[in-house]
Design an enzyme around this catalytic site. Structure first.
Site, PDB file in Angstrom:
ATOM      1  N   ASP A 107      -1.468  29.367  54.730  1.00 17.25           N
ATOM      2  CA  ASP A 107      -1.031  30.076  53.525  1.00 17.25           C
ATOM      3  C   ASP A 107       0.482  30.141  53.516  1.00 17.25           C
ATOM      4  OD1 ASP A 107      -0.635  32.249  51.448  1.00 17.25           O
ATOM      5  OD2 ASP A 107      -2.824  32.234  51.570  1.00 17.25           O
ATOM      6  N   THR A 148     -11.882  26.888  41.727  1.00 21.02           N
ATOM      7  CA  THR A 148     -12.566  26.681  40.448  1.00 21.02           C
ATOM      8  C   THR A 148     -11.583  26.036  39.479  1.00 21.02           C
ATOM      9  OG1 THR A 148     -13.956  28.611  40.823  1.00 21.02           O
ATOM     10  CG2 THR A 148     -13.781  27.808  38.553  1.00 21.02           C
ATOM     11  N   PHE A 174     -19.874  29.523  45.536  1.00 17.03           N
ATOM     12  CA  PHE A 174     -20.665  30.487  44.758  1.00 17.03           C
ATOM     13  C   PHE A 174     -20.776  31.804  45.521  1.00 17.03           C
ATOM     14  CE2 PHE A 174     -21.905  26.227  43.531  1.00 17.03           C
ATOM     15  CZ  PHE A 174     -21.839  26.289  42.144  1.00 17.03           C
ATOM     16  N   LYS A 232     -20.054  24.807  38.308  1.00 17.75           N
ATOM     17  CA  LYS A 232     -19.456  26.099  38.644  1.00 17.75           C
ATOM     18  C   LYS A 232     -19.236  26.950  37.404  1.00 17.75           C
ATOM     19  CE  LYS A 232     -16.989  29.306  40.727  1.00 17.75           C
ATOM     20  NZ  LYS A 232     -17.578  30.302  41.628  1.00 17.75           N
ATOM     21  N   GLY A 283     -16.793  42.492  35.932  1.00 13.99           N
ATOM     22  CA  GLY A 283     -15.354  42.459  36.169  1.00 13.99           C
ATOM     23  C   GLY A 283     -15.068  41.496  37.305  1.00 13.99           C
ATOM     24  N   CYS A 304     -13.789  36.403  38.965  1.00 11.58           N
ATOM     25  CA  CYS A 304     -14.489  35.169  38.590  1.00 11.58           C
ATOM     26  C   CYS A 304     -15.013  35.172  37.160  1.00 11.58           C
ATOM     27  CB  CYS A 304     -15.646  34.909  39.561  1.00 11.58           C
ATOM     28  SG  CYS A 304     -15.098  34.436  41.216  1.00 11.58           S
ATOM     29  N   LYS A 339     -16.884  46.242  41.828  1.00 10.23           N
ATOM     30  CA  LYS A 339     -18.251  46.300  42.328  1.00 10.23           C
ATOM     31  C   LYS A 339     -18.199  46.883  43.736  1.00 10.23           C
ATOM     32  CE  LYS A 339     -20.161  42.551  44.004  1.00 10.23           C
ATOM     33  NZ  LYS A 339     -20.702  41.179  44.190  1.00 10.23           N
ATOM     34  N   ARG A 387      -9.444  43.648  40.320  1.00 10.88           N
ATOM     35  CA  ARG A 387      -9.106  42.761  39.217  1.00 10.88           C
ATOM     36  C   ARG A 387     -10.171  42.839  38.126  1.00 10.88           C
ATOM     37  NH1 ARG A 387      -8.073  37.344  42.598  1.00 10.88           N
ATOM     38  NH2 ARG A 387      -9.717  38.334  43.851  1.00 10.88           N
TER      39      ARG A 387
END
Length: 446
Positions: free
Chosen positions: A30, A121, A150, A202, A255, A258, A318, A325
């Site tokens: 990264d 994605t 997924f 996807k 939310g 994705c 969730k 986000r």
């Protein structure tokens, strides 16, 4: 195999740790030096159940490494995964700058045949574009494959080890065979496709699940008006094998990173192909409207919101994640602050991330669920963490100024609600308790 993963977000870090657990040597790279320092010091830049133990074990056993040095990280790699972000642009399209930049850097550094696997994605046609970009930079042999993920935040480790299917898009049998070999220990069915079909799988999968959520929320709104019980409706629908029970829980909408991003991106992809995706546009519109149902219920119960004290339980989009986000709590919180409310907020994991997005002198950041509810005119449950689901309802009523509970996730038992004497506003059911009907009548919302 030697595996390189570029990007240490949810997808990259979880995938890298899981590939290491399968016995591979994995380097996660990264550009964010702070992230890498956190990982090298034994921490995690994200919250994900089970990930800390997985990372610790594979670091200790010498299979998992972290670095900012791309050249060192990709040396002699059999497969390089690109798992960088593709955030939405203002028009909804995916921003491909980061993935293209990573591809250019990889092209400059590879020395031997390498499989470059795109896990990010990306819109249909992106892998072809990336392939051309790399070809223009290097003469070293390589292949591009599309390997969409997924994973669900909150269960990403389990999803990686127990996938429903593994999608591999590619043109080279040599590259496909290498990807099959890597994933074979997972004992999942393989779907081998062309690059563009893998990319579309996807987007289509996420769009369909988002559609299912918006559909059941529309049915829930009708149930509220007709006196039907959405929980019974969902159960009856879900037993039909053609429909299935998953994603039929009514609530305040989806939310996260994705579904909102991918639905909007697919609308743009369709538009660029001169196709008006009317159904998916409606899905997005319904989802935006659904979270405002919490506001409507608050107004039904309290009338004028100005000056009221509202507790919010749950800030993450969730349970099982600290990701805020596109969390419904963000929009609801902003609306309530604008309406002049005093807010008392609590989430067991996501408080720090939420506070970095929104802070206000009218917000009390509660240390626990009880302090959040203390003296509140109403409690709004927005994320179904176990700590909220298992609350002692009768005691809750004594903490509040008014025993009014707006349940955005339908987690409570109606009989227990009645026993506790709480006025209850769920999703897709009529309000519970005679007081609710009197409040609605008084506030003119019947």
């Amino acid at each position: 195999m030697k595996i390189t993963v570029i990007g240490t977000g949810y997808v990259g870090l979880v995938s890298g740790a899981c590939y290491a657990e399968l016995g591979n040597e994995v380097v996660c790279i990264d550009k964010d030096a702070y992230k890498i320092k956190v990982l090298e010091n034994g921490g995690l830049p994200i919250y994900e159940p089970g990930l800390q133990e997985l990372v610790d074990r594979n670091v200790q056993e010498g299979r998992l490494y972290f670095t900012t040095d791309l050249k060192r990280g990709i040396k002699d790699s059999d497969i390089i995964f690109i798992a960088v972000g593709t955030p939405p642009l203002p028009n909804g399209e995916a921003d491909l700058r980061y993935i293209e930049f990573a591809a250019r850097e990889v092209a400059d550094l590879i020395e031997n045949y390498t499989v470059i696997a795109i896990k990010s994605t990306v819109p249909v046609g992106t892998n072809d574009r990336i392939k051309q970009v790399i070809k223009e930079i290097t003469v070293v042999e390589f292949d591009i494959v599309s390997v969409p993920e997924f994973l669900r935040e909150g269960s990403a480790v389990n999803d990686t080890f127990h996938p429903d299917r593994i999608i591999i898009g590619g043109e080279s049998q040599k590259a496909i065979d290498r990807m099959v070999e890597l994933h074979k220990p997972l004992n999942a069915p393989f779907v081998i496709t062309e690059l563009r079909s893998a990319e579309m799988i996807k987007y289509a999968s996420n769009a369909f699940l988002a559609t299912k959520i918006s559909f059941i929320n529309e049915i829930a709104n009708i149930c509220e008006r007709l006196g039907a019980d959405i929980r019974e409706v969902s159960r009856g629908m879900g037993l039909d094998k053609r429909i299935g029970k998953d994603f039929l829980n009514a609530g305040i909408g989806y939310g996260g990173s994705c579904f909102p991003k991918d639905t909007k991106a697919l609308i743009q992809i369709a538009g660029n192909a001169d196709y008006d995706f009317k159904l998916l546009k409606s899905v997005v519109e319904v989802n935006q409207m659904q979270r405002m149902g919490v506001i409507r219920k608050l107004k039904s119960a309290l009338g004028e919101l100005k000056g009221k004290t509202i507790a919010i339980w749950g800030l993450a989009f969730k349970p099982g994640t600290d990701d805020v986000r596109e969390s419904p709590a963000l929009e609801i919180t902003k609306y309530l602050l604008k309406s002049g409310c005093m807010l008392r907020l609590y989430d067991p994991i996501a408080m720090g991330n939420f506070r970095s997005c929104i802070d206000n002198t009218n917000i009390f950041w509660a240390p626990n669920e009880w302090d959040a509810a203390a003296g509140a005119d109403a409690v709004c449950l927005l994320t179904e963490w176990d700590v909220f689901k298992n609350i002692e309802l009768k005691m809750l009523a004594t903490y509040m100024k008014q025993p009014i509970l707006i349940d955005g996730r339908n987690v409570f038992d109606i009989q227990q609600i009645k026993y506790a004497g709480i006025t209850y506003y769920p999703v897709g059911l009529s309000p519970v308790n005679e007081m609710a009907f009197e409040l609605e009548k008084r506030n003119g919302t019947n």
